[in-house]
Design an enzyme around this catalytic site. Structure first.
Site, PDB file in Angstrom:
ATOM      1  N   ARG A   2       0.810  -1.222   0.000  1.00 31.42           N
ATOM      2  CA  ARG A   2       0.000   0.000   0.000  1.00 31.42           C
ATOM      3  C   ARG A   2       0.848   1.278   0.000  1.00 31.42           C
ATOM      4  O   ARG A   2       0.400   2.315   0.489  1.00 31.42           O
ATOM      5  CB  ARG A   2      -0.967   0.020   1.194  1.00 31.42           C
ATOM      6  CG  ARG A   2      -1.943  -1.147   1.227  1.00 31.42           C
ATOM      7  CD  ARG A   2      -2.950  -1.052   0.084  1.00 31.42           C
ATOM      8  NE  ARG A   2      -4.094  -1.883   0.344  1.00 31.42           N
ATOM      9  CZ  ARG A   2      -5.277  -1.425   0.747  1.00 31.42           C
ATOM     10  NH1 ARG A   2      -5.489  -0.161   0.895  1.00 31.42           N
ATOM     11  NH2 ARG A   2      -6.259  -2.265   0.976  1.00 31.42           N
ATOM     12  N   ARG A  27      -3.036   6.464   0.754  1.00 32.04           N
ATOM     13  CA  ARG A  27      -3.541   7.646   1.459  1.00 32.04           C
ATOM     14  C   ARG A  27      -2.604   8.312   2.450  1.00 32.04           C
ATOM     15  O   ARG A  27      -2.872   9.425   2.888  1.00 32.04           O
ATOM     16  CB  ARG A  27      -4.853   7.288   2.179  1.00 32.04           C
ATOM     17  CG  ARG A  27      -6.009   7.133   1.220  1.00 32.04           C
ATOM     18  CD  ARG A  27      -7.185   6.521   1.920  1.00 32.04           C
ATOM     19  NE  ARG A  27      -6.786   5.211   2.423  1.00 32.04           N
ATOM     20  CZ  ARG A  27      -7.582   4.391   3.074  1.00 32.04           C
ATOM     21  NH1 ARG A  27      -8.816   4.751   3.335  1.00 32.04           N
ATOM     22  NH2 ARG A  27      -7.148   3.226   3.479  1.00 32.04           N
ATOM     23  N   ARG A  76      -6.864  12.817  -4.967  1.00 30.90           N
ATOM     24  CA  ARG A  76      -8.199  12.331  -4.595  1.00 30.90           C
ATOM     25  C   ARG A  76      -9.210  13.451  -4.424  1.00 30.90           C
ATOM     26  O   ARG A  76     -10.413  13.211  -4.451  1.00 30.90           O
ATOM     27  CB  ARG A  76      -8.102  11.470  -3.333  1.00 30.90           C
ATOM     28  CG  ARG A  76      -7.545  10.092  -3.584  1.00 30.90           C
ATOM     29  CD  ARG A  76      -8.581   9.134  -4.190  1.00 30.90           C
ATOM     30  NE  ARG A  76      -9.520   8.691  -3.164  1.00 30.90           N
ATOM     31  CZ  ARG A  76     -10.763   9.111  -3.061  1.00 30.90           C
ATOM     32  NH1 ARG A  76     -11.239   9.999  -3.905  1.00 30.90           N
ATOM     33  NH2 ARG A  76     -11.542   8.639  -2.105  1.00 30.90           N
ATOM     34  N   ASP A 126      -6.571  -1.941  -7.684  1.00 28.90           N
ATOM     35  CA  ASP A 126      -7.176  -2.571  -6.516  1.00 28.90           C
ATOM     36  C   ASP A 126      -7.489  -4.022  -6.844  1.00 28.90           C
ATOM     37  O   ASP A 126      -7.787  -4.346  -7.997  1.00 28.90           O
ATOM     38  CB  ASP A 126      -8.451  -1.849  -6.081  1.00 28.90           C
ATOM     39  CG  ASP A 126      -8.815  -2.232  -4.664  1.00 28.90           C
ATOM     40  OD1 ASP A 126      -8.244  -1.661  -3.722  1.00 28.90           O
ATOM     41  OD2 ASP A 126      -9.641  -3.161  -4.493  1.00 28.90           O
ATOM     42  N   TYR A 182     -15.525 -11.006  -0.962  1.00 26.34           N
ATOM     43  CA  TYR A 182     -16.125  -9.698  -1.288  1.00 26.34           C
ATOM     44  C   TYR A 182     -17.373  -9.865  -2.147  1.00 26.34           C
ATOM     45  O   TYR A 182     -18.377  -9.170  -1.955  1.00 26.34           O
ATOM     46  CB  TYR A 182     -15.119  -8.785  -2.001  1.00 26.34           C
ATOM     47  CG  TYR A 182     -14.246  -8.035  -1.026  1.00 26.34           C
ATOM     48  CD1 TYR A 182     -14.756  -6.948  -0.313  1.00 26.34           C
ATOM     49  CD2 TYR A 182     -12.945  -8.427  -0.774  1.00 26.34           C
ATOM     50  CE1 TYR A 182     -13.970  -6.270   0.607  1.00 26.34           C
ATOM     51  CE2 TYR A 182     -12.152  -7.752   0.143  1.00 26.34           C
ATOM     52  CZ  TYR A 182     -12.673  -6.676   0.828  1.00 26.34           C
ATOM     53  OH  TYR A 182     -11.911  -6.014   1.745  1.00 26.34           O
TER      54      TYR A 182
END
Ligand code: CP3
Length: 336
Positions: free
Chosen positions: A24, A28, A37, A73, A148
Site C-alpha cells: 500500500r 492515502r 483524490r 485494486d 467480497y
C-alpha cells in the site's frame, strides 16, 4: 534497473542490505495522493491509465524504495464479473449486486482480462519507461475475492462466506474456479505488459480454520502459481495467515512468501531455509517514537542480516495516518 529485489527473489541478493518496498505504498498516507483524490474518485484513478501510472510513481518521488507496485485494486477483478463496484468514503468497497445463490455463480460471465481489464495493461505500458526499479503487479487470491463478492463489502467476520462454504462447498468451489481462471488470465496480461513479478493478496484467509484454508484458499493460489510457471514470472504470496501456514504455502512453491505481522520471521526462516521471505514489521510500529522505531526495525534487520533471500516489508499494508517522517526513518535504517 535496480536489481536488488529481483536478486532477492532469486535468492542471491549479496549486496549487504535487503530491498525494501511497502504494501500500500501508493496510497492515502501520501499528501500528494490525497491531493489527487480531491479531484478524482478512487475508481477513476484505477480506471484511467495515465492517473494510475502517476499514482504508482508518487511514493518513489519521496522514498528510496527498491520496487514500485502498480496502483490499482484487487477488486477490479470482482468488477469484471459484472456485479458492480463502488467505494464509499467511510465504508470502503461495496459490491452492488453481491452473489446470493448457487445460480448466481452458474450465471457469472467468463470475462476476458484483455477486454475487461485492459486499462491495467495500459497503465503498465505507460510506467515502464519511467521506472528505474522493478514494477510489481498483483491480484487478490480467489478466496478473498469470493468473500467480497458474497459479503458485498468488507466484513470482519465473513459470516455469509463461511456459512456458504459449509452449506454448499460445491458451488463455492465453482466460484473459486471461475475467479482463478480470470486471475491467471489477468496476471498473464500484466506479465505481457511488463511487470517483473506479481504478488497475490489473500487478505481474508486468517478467517478460515486451517482445514478450510487448505480446502478453499491454498489450492486456488496453487492453481495461479502453477498457471504462471511457464512465464518464469516470480510470484509472491501474501496472506494474513501466512505466518501460521508458511510451510504449507512453501509447499506450493511460489517464489516468495510475504509474512504477516503476527509471526516471527526468523523462526519461519529456520523451518524454510530455501525460499525468499518478505516482511513483516507491524505497520503500527511506524506510530512509535524514533527510538522505538529504531529498536524494532534494528531487531528485524539483525534477525535477517545477510540473508540473500529476504525482502524488507511491513506485515500488512501501511496505514493511512502513518507519519511520513517514520517512513523516511524506516528507509534510512534499512539503507544504512
Ligand atoms: O500497494 C499499493 O500501494 C498498490 C495499490 C493497492 C490498493 N489496494 C490501493 C487502494 C493494492 C495492492 C490494494 C490491495 C487491496 N485492496 C487489498 C489487499 C491488501 C490488504 O490490504 O489486505 C484489499 C483487501 C483491497 C480492497 C480494498 N480497497 C479495501 C478494503 C479498501 C478500503 C479500505 C482501505 O484500506 O482503503 C480499498 C481502497 C483502496 N485501495 C485505497 C487504495 C489507495 C484507498 C481508496 C481511497 O483513496 O479512498
Amino acid at each position: 534497473l535496480n536489481y536488488r529485489l529481483l536478486n532477492a527473489l532469486e535468492g542471491k541478493n549479496y549486496s549487504g542490505r535487503p530491498p525494501i518496498w511497502l504494501m500500500r505504498q501508493a496510497g492515502r498516507y501520501l499528501p500528494s495522493y490525497m491531493a489527487l483524490r480531491q479531484r478524482y474518485s478512487f475508481l477513476d484513478l484505477c480506471h484511467t491509465p495515465e492517473l494510475a501510472a502517476e499514482v504508482t510513481l508518487l511514493p518513489l518521488k519521496l522514498f528510496p524504495f527498491d520496487a514500485a507496485i502498480l496502483f490499482s485494486d484487487i477488486l477490479v477483478v470482482a468488477e469484471s464479473f459484472g456485479r458492480g463496484l463502488r467505494f464509499e468514503e467511510e465504508k470502503g468497497p461495496i459490491i452492488e449486486r453481491p452473489i446470493k445463490t448457487a445460480q448466481d455463480i452458474e450465471k457469472l460471465p467468463e470475462p476476458n482480462a484483455e477486454e475487461s481489464l485492459s486499462f491495467v495493461a495500459e497503465a503498465i505500458k505507460l510506467l515502464l519507461p519511467e521506472l528505474s526499479v522493478p514494477l510489481l503487479g498483483f491480484a487478490g487470491a480467489p478466496f478473498t475475492i469470493a468473500s467480497y463478492l458474497i459479503e458485498g463489502q468488507s466484513s470482519s467476520s465473513l459470516s455469509k462466506t463461511k456459512e456458504w462454504l459449509v452449506k454448499d462447498p460445491d458451488s463455492f468451489h465453482n466460484l473459486l474456479g471461475k475467479i482463478s481462471n480470470l486471475t491467471i488470465d489477468y496476471l498473464k496480461m500484466q506479465a505481457k505488459a511488463g511487470v517483473c513479478a506479481v504478488q497475490i493478496f489473500d487478505s481474508w484467509a486468517h478467517q478460515l480454520a486451517p482445514r478450510h484454508f487448505c480446502e478453499f484458499s491454498l489450492p486456488y493460489i496453487k492453481k495461479i502459481v502453477e498457471g504462471l510457471r511457464d512465464l518464469a514470472l516470480p510470484t509472491i504470496v501474501f496472506s494474513r495467515a501466512s505466518s501460521l501456514h508458511a510451510e504449507k504455502i512453501a509447499a506450493i512453491s511460489p517464489t516468495a512468501i510475504s509474512i504477516d505481522w503476527s509471526g516471527n520471521i526468523a523462526e519461519i526462516r529456520k523451518k524454510l531455509p530455501n525460499i525468499t521471505l518478505q516482511g513483516n514489521l507491524d505497520p503500527f510500529i511506524l506510530y512509535g517514537s524514533k527510538e522505538s522505531i529504531e529498536q524494532e526495525v534494528g531487531s528485524l534487520l539483525s534477525a535477517m542480516k545477510d540473508d540473500p533471500r529476504y525482502i524488507f516489508n511491513l506485515g500488512h499494508g501501511i496505514l493511512p495516518t502513518t507519519p511520513l517522517d517514520a517512513v523516511h526513518q524506516l528507509c534510512t535504517l534499512v539503507h544504512g
